[in-house]
Scaffold this motif. Structure first.
Motif, mmCIF file in Angstrom:
data_model
loop_
_atom_site.group_PDB
_atom_site.id
_atom_site.type_symbol
_atom_site.label_atom_id
_atom_site.label_comp_id
_atom_site.label_asym_id
_atom_site.label_seq_id
_atom_site.Cartn_x
_atom_site.Cartn_y
_atom_site.Cartn_z
ATOM 1 N N LEU A 354 0.840 -1.201 0.000
ATOM 2 C CA LEU A 354 0.000 0.000 0.000
ATOM 3 C C LEU A 354 0.874 1.250 0.000
ATOM 4 N N LEU A 414 -7.327 -1.318 7.266
ATOM 5 C CA LEU A 414 -7.683 -1.973 6.005
ATOM 6 C C LEU A 414 -7.163 -3.406 5.980
ATOM 7 N N CYS A 418 -9.627 -6.685 5.690
ATOM 8 C CA CYS A 418 -9.435 -7.756 4.708
ATOM 9 C C CYS A 418 -9.328 -9.108 5.404
ATOM 10 N N ILE A 426 -14.100 -2.547 4.370
ATOM 11 C CA ILE A 426 -13.145 -2.516 3.269
ATOM 12 C C ILE A 426 -13.528 -1.422 2.274
ATOM 13 N N CYS A 430 -11.255 1.817 1.530
ATOM 14 C CA CYS A 430 -10.737 1.996 0.172
ATOM 15 C C CYS A 430 -11.092 3.379 -0.349
ATOM 16 N N GLN A 433 -8.987 6.068 1.320
ATOM 17 C CA GLN A 433 -7.585 6.060 0.905
ATOM 18 C C GLN A 433 -7.414 6.129 -0.612
ATOM 19 N N ILE A 435 -8.232 4.031 -3.005
ATOM 20 C CA ILE A 435 -7.725 2.780 -3.561
ATOM 21 C C ILE A 435 -8.926 1.982 -4.056
ATOM 22 N N SER A 436 -8.799 1.340 -5.199
ATOM 23 C CA SER A 436 -9.913 0.552 -5.722
ATOM 24 C C SER A 436 -9.964 -0.819 -5.052
ATOM 25 N N LEU A 437 -11.155 -1.410 -5.070
ATOM 26 C CA LEU A 437 -11.304 -2.765 -4.547
ATOM 27 C C LEU A 437 -10.430 -3.744 -5.316
ATOM 28 N N VAL A 440 -6.895 -3.513 -3.976
ATOM 29 C CA VAL A 440 -6.798 -4.148 -2.655
ATOM 30 C C VAL A 440 -6.839 -5.657 -2.790
#
Length: 467
Positions: A354, A414, A418, A426, A430, A433, A435-437, A440
């Motif tokens: 990450l 995160l 998970c 989650i 996401c 932050q 961030i896409s699934l 992740v």
């Protein structure tokens, strides 16, 4: 570097293979969260995030993972929709290349009885998969269904099921005869009524093994270990197994307190003489240090025989990492400790990746340590604050681990989400932050595979062939 550190720590002399690269785009039970709950099932090509739930053997080592679609998603009501949902699960596992896990673990994958007709056409690693069959309203355990099961079993397919889901069906015993595992879920409301089965089924079907789910207390684990037919319990899942169990021995090899003290000295920029003095007080620790420094993976032209030169060649940062991993291997003969170590490696690697998404290598290094140390208290059988006290960690790491605050708190949360398959958490983390699934999912599964590779290459191996 970390694989090399880990391999040298445990005496592996061959160079470690490179870690799997992170790919943008890892069970009631494990879960799969839908990528787009608003889309019709026949239009969704794959599901969004797939988490794994670890299954442990009698020695408490992780040997398998379990995958299932959450019933709460609620879209698959008819048999046709359930078959579509099952296919989505298998497609998603393939798209994530999740079956690469099965070089080191086995998979329990939940499917409906309605999908039995589809299985023969699936290209799946049969030797590594067990399919947990679930019944729906309208299913009938007739001769035709049993014949399909017989055909699949002859082709190498293996199956499991949960007796509590089949009620009083008179034909259920014929189904159990064709299973490899039966599932006893301690969280199910009618579990207690099943206890007579623990006496009857092992006598009637000696080949059957049991998977105990949701073991959340010492009493439930003891019931599995001492009930009639307890020898048939082969796999276990639950929150109680995710924490360190009381030590059966106080033996420490090498001394954990000494390791922590050297780590504290490194953080405090202590002079080399102070660090050398600590190594001289523990012959086993000194032996491990010199063995690692002189291993072929470091490519030295001559043999190093002094502590001072070892520290100089390694550097303080690499020595600190090496000692961090050493903390997690002092009880490597303990299945519970190995499970904690694997979980810590997954957290550390995931958080490190990450950090690398942002292009900040120093931040990524600190995120790795945050994940690695997140279970240090459990490993050392003490509070987290007491375990971390000697290390004098950077405030960003300490604040995340002790107060759930600061820059590293969200990445740690995160990682935990998970791990616990908290799909809502989650999604929110996401979004926060950015961030896409898919990212992740890829990073988390890469971290799982990386941790298994590290353990395998370091001779910390689990008996997956017995599953």
């Amino acid at each position: 570097m970390l694989k090399k550190l880990f391999g040298g720590l445990l005496g592996k002399d061959k160079p470690a293979a490179p870690a799997a690269e992170a790919r943008p785009a890892p069970a009631a039970a494990p879960a799969v969260a839908a990528a787009d709950n608003a889309a019709p099932l026949d239009q969704v090509q794959s599901l969004g995030f797939v988490a794994h739930q670890p299954l442990q053997d009698k020695s408490q080592r992780v040997v398998a993972y379990e995958f299932v679609v959450k019933a709460s998603l609620g879209q698959a009501t008819s048999r046709a929709h359930q078959r579509t949902f099952d296919q989505l699960l298998l497609n998603t596992l393939r798209n994530m290349n999740v079956f690469r896990l099965l070089a080191y673990r086995r998979a329990f994958i939940h499917l409906s009885l309605a999908s039995l007709d589809d299985l023969a056409a699936q290209d799946l690693p049969l030797a590594s998969c067990i399919f947990v069959l679930e019944a729906q309203e309208g299913d009938v355990l007739d001769d035709a269904l049993l014949a399909r099961l017989d055909t699949l079993r002859q082709a190498g397919w293996r199956f499991a099921t949960e007796p509590a889901r089949f009620g009083s069906w008179s034909s259920a015993l014929a189904l159990y005869q064709r299973m490899d595992y039966l599932v006893l879920d301690f969280a199910a409301p009618n579990t207690r009524a099943l206890f007579p089965l623990l006496e009857q089924l092992p006598q009637r079907f000696s080949h059957l093994r049991w998977l105990a789910r949701n073991i959340n207390s010492a009493e439930e684990l003891a019931l599995c270990q001492h009930s009639p037919g307890s020898q048939h319990f082969a796999l276990f899942h639950g929150s109680y197994l995710g924490v360190a169990q009381p030590r059966s021995s106080k033996k420490e090899a090498p001394n954990q307190g000494r390791v922590l003290e050297i780590m504290r000295l490194l953080r405090a920029e202590a002079p080399p003489a102070s660090i050398e003095a600590q190594f001289k007080l523990d012959s086993l620790l000194l032996f491990k240090l010199l063995r690692y420094v002189n291993s072929p993976i470091n490519g030295l032209a001559r043999k190093v025989q002094s502590i001072e030169e070892s520290i100089m060649l390694l550097g303080r940062d690499n020595l600190f990492k090496w000692l961090s991993l050493l903390l997690f291997t002092v009880e490597s003969d303990s299945g519970a400790a190995v499970t904690l170590m694997e979980k810590s490696l997954i957290r550390g690697r995931f958080m490190e990746q990450l950090g690398l998404l942002n292009g900040n290598r120093l931040e990524a290094e600190h995120l790795f340590l945050t994940g690695m140390f997140s279970m240090l208290g459990a490993l050392l059988h003490t509070s987290q604050a007491e375990a971390l006290a000697p290390l004098d960690l950077p405030i960003t790491i300490a604040d995340a681990l002790l107060n759930n605050k600061g820059l590293f708190a969200a990445p740690l949360q995160l990682a935990l989400a998970c791990e616990n398959d908290d799909s809502e958490r989650i999604a929110s983390l996401c979004a926060a932050q950015r961030i896409s699934l898919e990212q992740v999912t890829g990073l988390y599964m890469d971290a799982v595979v990386w941790a298994q590779e590290v353990l395998t290459e370091s001779d910390v191996q689990n008996n997956v062939e017995g599953v």
